[in-house]
Design a protein around this motif. Sequence first.
Motif, mmCIF file in Angstrom:
data_model
loop_
_atom_site.group_PDB
_atom_site.id
_atom_site.type_symbol
_atom_site.label_atom_id
_atom_site.label_comp_id
_atom_site.label_asym_id
_atom_site.label_seq_id
_atom_site.Cartn_x
_atom_site.Cartn_y
_atom_site.Cartn_z
ATOM 1 N N ASN A 274 6.916 -8.285 -17.961
ATOM 2 C CA ASN A 274 7.379 -7.920 -16.620
ATOM 3 C C ASN A 274 6.651 -6.651 -16.179
ATOM 4 O OD1 ASN A 274 9.618 -9.897 -16.120
ATOM 5 N ND2 ASN A 274 10.341 -9.026 -18.045
ATOM 6 N N PRO A 275 5.515 -6.833 -15.486
ATOM 7 C CA PRO A 275 4.736 -5.654 -15.101
ATOM 8 C C PRO A 275 5.211 -5.010 -13.801
ATOM 9 C CG PRO A 275 3.541 -7.645 -14.532
ATOM 10 C CD PRO A 275 4.833 -8.090 -15.154
ATOM 11 N N ASP A 276 5.200 -3.690 -13.791
ATOM 12 C CA ASP A 276 5.433 -2.917 -12.568
ATOM 13 C C ASP A 276 4.067 -2.387 -12.142
ATOM 14 O OD1 ASP A 276 6.430 -1.422 -10.516
ATOM 15 O OD2 ASP A 276 7.077 0.245 -11.781
ATOM 16 N N ILE A 277 3.554 -2.907 -11.024
ATOM 17 C CA ILE A 277 2.179 -2.633 -10.610
ATOM 18 C C ILE A 277 2.159 -1.655 -9.432
ATOM 19 C CG2 ILE A 277 0.043 -3.661 -9.748
ATOM 20 C CD1 ILE A 277 0.877 -6.274 -11.112
ATOM 21 N N GLU A 278 1.363 -0.603 -9.585
ATOM 22 C CA GLU A 278 1.161 0.370 -8.508
ATOM 23 C C GLU A 278 -0.320 0.431 -8.160
ATOM 24 O OE1 GLU A 278 2.688 4.137 -9.659
ATOM 25 O OE2 GLU A 278 4.763 3.453 -9.853
ATOM 26 N N TYR A 279 -0.612 0.454 -6.843
ATOM 27 C CA TYR A 279 -1.994 0.480 -6.374
ATOM 28 C C TYR A 279 -2.355 1.889 -5.907
ATOM 29 C CZ TYR A 279 -1.519 -4.601 -6.359
ATOM 30 O OH TYR A 279 -1.309 -5.903 -6.724
ATOM 31 N N HIS A 280 -3.528 2.341 -6.342
ATOM 32 C CA HIS A 280 -4.022 3.661 -5.955
ATOM 33 C C HIS A 280 -5.471 3.530 -5.504
ATOM 34 C CE1 HIS A 280 -0.549 5.799 -7.769
ATOM 35 N NE2 HIS A 280 -0.586 4.804 -8.658
ATOM 36 N N ASN A 281 -5.858 4.432 -4.632
ATOM 37 C CA ASN A 281 -7.257 4.512 -4.172
ATOM 38 C C ASN A 281 -7.770 3.177 -3.634
ATOM 39 O OD1 ASN A 281 -7.188 7.169 -5.131
ATOM 40 N ND2 ASN A 281 -8.062 6.597 -7.113
ATOM 41 N N LEU A 282 -6.975 2.553 -2.765
ATOM 42 C CA LEU A 282 -7.421 1.309 -2.149
ATOM 43 C C LEU A 282 -8.504 1.612 -1.109
ATOM 44 C CD1 LEU A 282 -4.515 0.446 -3.282
ATOM 45 C CD2 LEU A 282 -4.599 -1.317 -1.534
ATOM 46 N N VAL A 283 -9.645 1.004 -1.278
ATOM 47 C CA VAL A 283 -10.757 1.171 -0.339
ATOM 48 C C VAL A 283 -11.287 -0.204 0.019
ATOM 49 C CG1 VAL A 283 -13.056 2.144 0.020
ATOM 50 C CG2 VAL A 283 -11.389 3.392 -1.374
ATOM 51 N N SER A 284 -11.422 -0.480 1.309
ATOM 52 C CA SER A 284 -11.926 -1.797 1.715
ATOM 53 C C SER A 284 -12.743 -1.664 2.992
ATOM 54 C CB SER A 284 -10.770 -2.773 1.939
ATOM 55 O OG SER A 284 -9.913 -2.303 2.963
ATOM 56 N N ASP A 285 -13.701 -2.577 3.132
ATOM 57 C CA ASP A 285 -14.496 -2.644 4.354
ATOM 58 C C ASP A 285 -13.800 -3.541 5.370
ATOM 59 O OD1 ASP A 285 -16.460 -0.969 3.358
ATOM 60 O OD2 ASP A 285 -17.624 -2.634 2.504
ATOM 61 N N LEU A 286 -14.237 -3.435 6.587
ATOM 62 C CA LEU A 286 -13.622 -4.204 7.666
ATOM 63 C C LEU A 286 -13.704 -5.704 7.420
ATOM 64 C CD1 LEU A 286 -12.281 -4.138 10.462
ATOM 65 C CD2 LEU A 286 -14.572 -4.198 11.488
ATOM 66 N N LEU A 287 -14.822 -6.152 6.850
ATOM 67 C CA LEU A 287 -15.030 -7.585 6.628
ATOM 68 C C LEU A 287 -14.544 -8.054 5.261
ATOM 69 C CD1 LEU A 287 -18.596 -7.989 8.191
ATOM 70 C CD2 LEU A 287 -16.375 -8.533 9.216
ATOM 71 N N ASN A 288 -13.905 -7.176 4.531
ATOM 72 C CA ASN A 288 -13.383 -7.571 3.201
ATOM 73 C C ASN A 288 -12.085 -6.796 2.937
ATOM 74 O OD1 ASN A 288 -13.123 -8.749 0.704
ATOM 75 N ND2 ASN A 288 -14.808 -7.640 -0.260
ATOM 76 N N GLN A 289 -11.056 -7.186 3.650
ATOM 77 C CA GLN A 289 -9.759 -6.518 3.555
ATOM 78 C C GLN A 289 -8.940 -7.089 2.387
ATOM 79 O OE1 GLN A 289 -8.469 -4.005 5.827
ATOM 80 N NE2 GLN A 289 -10.656 -3.870 6.334
ATOM 81 N N PHE A 290 -7.976 -6.296 1.926
ATOM 82 C CA PHE A 290 -7.038 -6.791 0.903
ATOM 83 C C PHE A 290 -6.092 -7.808 1.525
ATOM 84 C CE2 PHE A 290 -8.354 -3.025 -1.436
ATOM 85 C CZ PHE A 290 -8.355 -3.483 -2.753
ATOM 86 N N VAL A 291 -5.921 -8.928 0.817
ATOM 87 C CA VAL A 291 -5.042 -10.010 1.266
ATOM 88 C C VAL A 291 -4.121 -10.388 0.110
ATOM 89 C CG1 VAL A 291 -6.699 -10.911 2.960
ATOM 90 C CG2 VAL A 291 -6.770 -11.730 0.594
ATOM 91 N N PRO A 292 -3.051 -11.152 0.355
ATOM 92 C CA PRO A 292 -2.135 -11.548 -0.737
ATOM 93 C C PRO A 292 -2.829 -12.193 -1.924
ATOM 94 C CG PRO A 292 -1.167 -12.068 1.381
ATOM 95 C CD PRO A 292 -2.563 -11.579 1.670
ATOM 96 N N LYS A 293 -3.916 -12.912 -1.682
ATOM 97 C CA LYS A 293 -4.658 -13.551 -2.772
ATOM 98 C C LYS A 293 -5.143 -12.513 -3.789
ATOM 99 C CE LYS A 293 -8.701 -16.443 -3.704
ATOM 100 N NZ LYS A 293 -9.874 -17.135 -3.094
ATOM 101 N N ASP A 294 -5.541 -11.347 -3.289
ATOM 102 C CA ASP A 294 -6.009 -10.284 -4.186
ATOM 103 C C ASP A 294 -4.894 -9.819 -5.110
ATOM 104 O OD1 ASP A 294 -8.774 -9.834 -3.255
ATOM 105 O OD2 ASP A 294 -7.809 -9.272 -1.377
ATOM 106 N N HIS A 295 -3.719 -9.675 -4.567
ATOM 107 C CA HIS A 295 -2.584 -9.229 -5.377
ATOM 108 C C HIS A 295 -2.246 -10.245 -6.461
ATOM 109 C CE1 HIS A 295 -1.970 -5.867 -2.676
ATOM 110 N NE2 HIS A 295 -1.941 -6.696 -1.637
ATOM 111 N N ASN A 296 -2.357 -11.533 -6.135
ATOM 112 C CA ASN A 296 -2.117 -12.577 -7.144
ATOM 113 C C ASN A 296 -3.171 -12.527 -8.255
ATOM 114 O OD1 ASN A 296 0.130 -13.568 -5.770
ATOM 115 N ND2 ASN A 296 -1.091 -15.035 -4.580
ATOM 116 N N LEU A 297 -4.436 -12.335 -7.845
ATOM 117 C CA LEU A 297 -5.515 -12.242 -8.831
ATOM 118 C C LEU A 297 -5.337 -11.021 -9.728
ATOM 119 C CD1 LEU A 297 -8.633 -13.193 -6.637
ATOM 120 C CD2 LEU A 297 -7.634 -14.534 -8.494
#
Length: 204
Positions: free
Chosen positions: A119-142
């Motif tokens: 049972n992992p507790d996941i925290e995201y830090h230093n999220l950096v993305s370009d306009l044409l490559n945004q974070f989407v729910p698929k990324d969180h699943n991966l």
Amino acid sequence: MRNFLLGAAIMALLAFGIKYFIDQSNIQETELQSSDLILNQIKNVGKLVVTEGHFAEVISYKDNKEFLSGLFTAKKTALVVVNAKVQVSYDLSEIEYVLNKDSKTVVITKIPEPEIDINPDIEYHNLVSDLLNQFVPKDHNLIRKKVVKQLEEKVMSSSLVSNSENRLISELQKLYILTNSLGWTLKYNDTVIDSQAEIEKLID
């Protein structure tokens, strides 16, 4: 005198016959009690949540998308900090066995594999993305799949698994001690378990 001797002989035969049937009845009753004790020992084991631990992991996530045949690359990165609660258990209600009252033998045909619950507790830090490559729910699943896979590898090489195996061995030793004390034979498939040390070999 002859009648007396004949009567005495008949009484002796009757007494012997009664004793024989009583003894046979006692033997059958003892064997039934023995098999019931063994069955109860197997059934009372139930599910064992044998070990619990906590793991920490830091994962770097990167994803690049190329555009215009590689002339332009859109990047996204994240630093993922994971704190996970892990349980390793054996469900011994899934042990498969054959109990033979005639040969006084218990044959274990299958020992279940360990169950690993993460049972992992996941925290995201230093999220950096370009306009044409945004974070989407698929990324969180991966990311979650990657986290769980890495933790599984870490858990399998940790003391959690060896500790849970020790608990499993302890439960199987109880079964061996009981069968041995009742004059029964414990086997794993075709192998006779004739010592507590043999049980440890079953888990290797």
